[in-house]
Enzyme design. Sequence first.
Site, PDB file in Angstrom:
ATOM      1  N   GLU A   1     -12.358   3.244  -1.736  1.00 17.58           N
ATOM      2  CA  GLU A   1     -11.922   4.267  -2.259  1.00 17.58           C
ATOM      3  C   GLU A   1     -11.582   4.064  -3.745  1.00 17.58           C
ATOM      4  O   GLU A   1     -11.785   4.761  -4.685  1.00 17.58           O
ATOM      5  CB  GLU A   1     -10.963   5.130  -1.737  1.00 17.58           C
TER       6      GLU A   1
ATOM      7  N   HIS B   1      -9.788  -5.034  -3.460  1.00 19.26           N
ATOM      8  CA  HIS B   1      -8.650  -5.233  -2.707  1.00 19.26           C
ATOM      9  C   HIS B   1      -9.025  -5.688  -1.322  1.00 19.26           C
ATOM     10  O   HIS B   1      -9.871  -5.349  -0.579  1.00 19.26           O
ATOM     11  CB  HIS B   1      -7.704  -4.035  -3.002  1.00 19.26           C
TER      12      HIS B   1
ATOM     13  N   HIS C   1      -6.878  -5.688   2.251  1.00 14.63           N
ATOM     14  CA  HIS C   1      -5.647  -5.323   2.664  1.00 14.63           C
ATOM     15  C   HIS C   1      -5.450  -6.287   3.918  1.00 14.63           C
ATOM     16  O   HIS C   1      -6.056  -6.930   4.358  1.00 14.63           O
ATOM     17  CB  HIS C   1      -6.319  -4.148   3.854  1.00 14.63           C
TER      18      HIS C   1
ATOM     19  N   ASP D   1       0.852  -1.155  -0.136  1.00 16.05           N
ATOM     20  CA  ASP D   1       0.028   0.092  -0.248  1.00 16.05           C
ATOM     21  C   ASP D   1       0.841   1.159   0.102  1.00 16.05           C
ATOM     22  O   ASP D   1       1.925   1.286   0.432  1.00 16.05           O
ATOM     23  CB  ASP D   1      -0.954  -0.063   1.272  1.00 16.05           C
ATOM     24  N   ILE D   2       0.444   2.115  -0.754  1.00 18.19           N
ATOM     25  CA  ILE D   2       1.198   3.505  -1.014  1.00 18.19           C
ATOM     26  C   ILE D   2       1.142   4.349   0.310  1.00 18.19           C
ATOM     27  O   ILE D   2       2.169   4.949   0.453  1.00 18.19           O
ATOM     28  CB  ILE D   2       0.875   4.268  -2.296  1.00 18.19           C
TER      29      ILE D   2
ATOM     30  N   ASN E   1     -12.828  -3.271   2.085  1.00 20.21           N
ATOM     31  CA  ASN E   1     -13.901  -2.127   2.378  1.00 20.21           C
ATOM     32  C   ASN E   1     -14.753  -2.303   1.112  1.00 20.21           C
ATOM     33  O   ASN E   1     -14.478  -2.575  -0.102  1.00 20.21           O
ATOM     34  CB  ASN E   1     -13.169  -0.748   2.479  1.00 20.21           C
TER      35      ASN E   1
HETATM   36  P1  AMP Z   1      -9.786   1.477   0.380  1.00 23.38           P
HETATM   37  O1  AMP Z   1     -10.449   2.509   1.164  1.00 23.38           O
HETATM   38  O2  AMP Z   1     -10.170   0.254   0.957  1.00 23.38           O
HETATM   39  O3  AMP Z   1     -10.478   1.484  -1.137  1.00 23.38           O
HETATM   40  O4  AMP Z   1      -8.338   1.498  -0.138  1.00 23.38           O
HETATM   41  C1  AMP Z   1      -7.581   1.792  -1.113  1.00 23.38           C
HETATM   42  C2  AMP Z   1      -6.241   1.817  -0.552  1.00 23.38           C
HETATM   43  O5  AMP Z   1      -5.331   1.926  -1.895  1.00 23.38           O
HETATM   44  C3  AMP Z   1      -5.665   3.048   0.229  1.00 23.38           C
HETATM   45  O6  AMP Z   1      -5.064   2.252   1.375  1.00 23.38           O
HETATM   46  C4  AMP Z   1      -4.594   3.640  -0.503  1.00 23.38           C
HETATM   47  O7  AMP Z   1      -3.481   4.092   0.264  1.00 23.38           O
HETATM   48  C5  AMP Z   1      -4.106   2.473  -1.467  1.00 23.38           C
HETATM   49  N1  AMP Z   1      -3.647   3.034  -2.621  1.00 23.38           N
HETATM   50  C6  AMP Z   1      -4.114   4.027  -3.410  1.00 23.38           C
HETATM   51  N2  AMP Z   1      -3.307   4.391  -4.559  1.00 23.38           N
HETATM   52  C7  AMP Z   1      -2.175   3.289  -4.367  1.00 23.38           C
HETATM   53  C8  AMP Z   1      -1.230   3.180  -5.374  1.00 23.38           C
HETATM   54  N3  AMP Z   1      -0.980   3.673  -6.479  1.00 23.38           N
HETATM   55  N4  AMP Z   1      -0.353   2.128  -5.024  1.00 23.38           N
HETATM   56  C9  AMP Z   1      -0.679   1.544  -3.756  1.00 23.38           C
HETATM   57  N5  AMP Z   1      -1.722   1.604  -2.844  1.00 23.38           N
HETATM   58  C10 AMP Z   1      -2.414   2.506  -3.245  1.00 23.38           C
END
Ligand code: AMP
Length: 126
Positions: free
Chosen positions: A105, A110, A112, A39-40, A97
């Site tokens: 988001e 995905h 986590h 995760d970024i 989520n």
């Molecule tokens: P969610 O709220 O479950 O949709 O989580 C989205 C996740 O994607 C968040 O934890 C972000 O930090 C992660 N994220 C967004 N863009 C990237 C990216 N380019 N590379 C890795 N993780 C990302």
Amino acid sequence: MPIDATAPYDDQNIFAKILRDEIPSKKVYENEFALAFHDINPQAPIHILVIPKGRYVSWDDFTTTADDAEIAGFIRAVGHVAREQGLPAPGYRLLANIGGHGHQEVPHLHIHIFGGRQMREMIPRS
Ligand code: AMP
């Protein structure tokens, strides 16, 4: 902004671009059905995302429309990554989520994987 988990799949979402190698990611594992990367914006010492390679908006979409091989390949990939990271003995957390109330988001399913520290209670009591 949370997404609508019932919307059609958007090929321009950020994880679709990662799957197409249009933007970089720190990959940790890949099989026929899944890709795992860091995760970024990590929320724990280990914070890895595992995504299916297929076009699935959410857990709901995936569990409705993916075939059995995709589901098995994806779920096994999540377990494999956690083992590779040494997480079963100390313990870890999985989270998906879904949609607005779930505060999803990115509109590509995905999971986590959080590990490397003691987690707090799952949802703070009000
Ligand atoms: P969610 O709220 O479950 O949709 O989580 C989205 C996740 O994607 C968040 O934890 C972000 O930090 C992660 N994220 C967004 N863009 C990237 C990216 N380019 N590379 C890795 N993780 C990302």
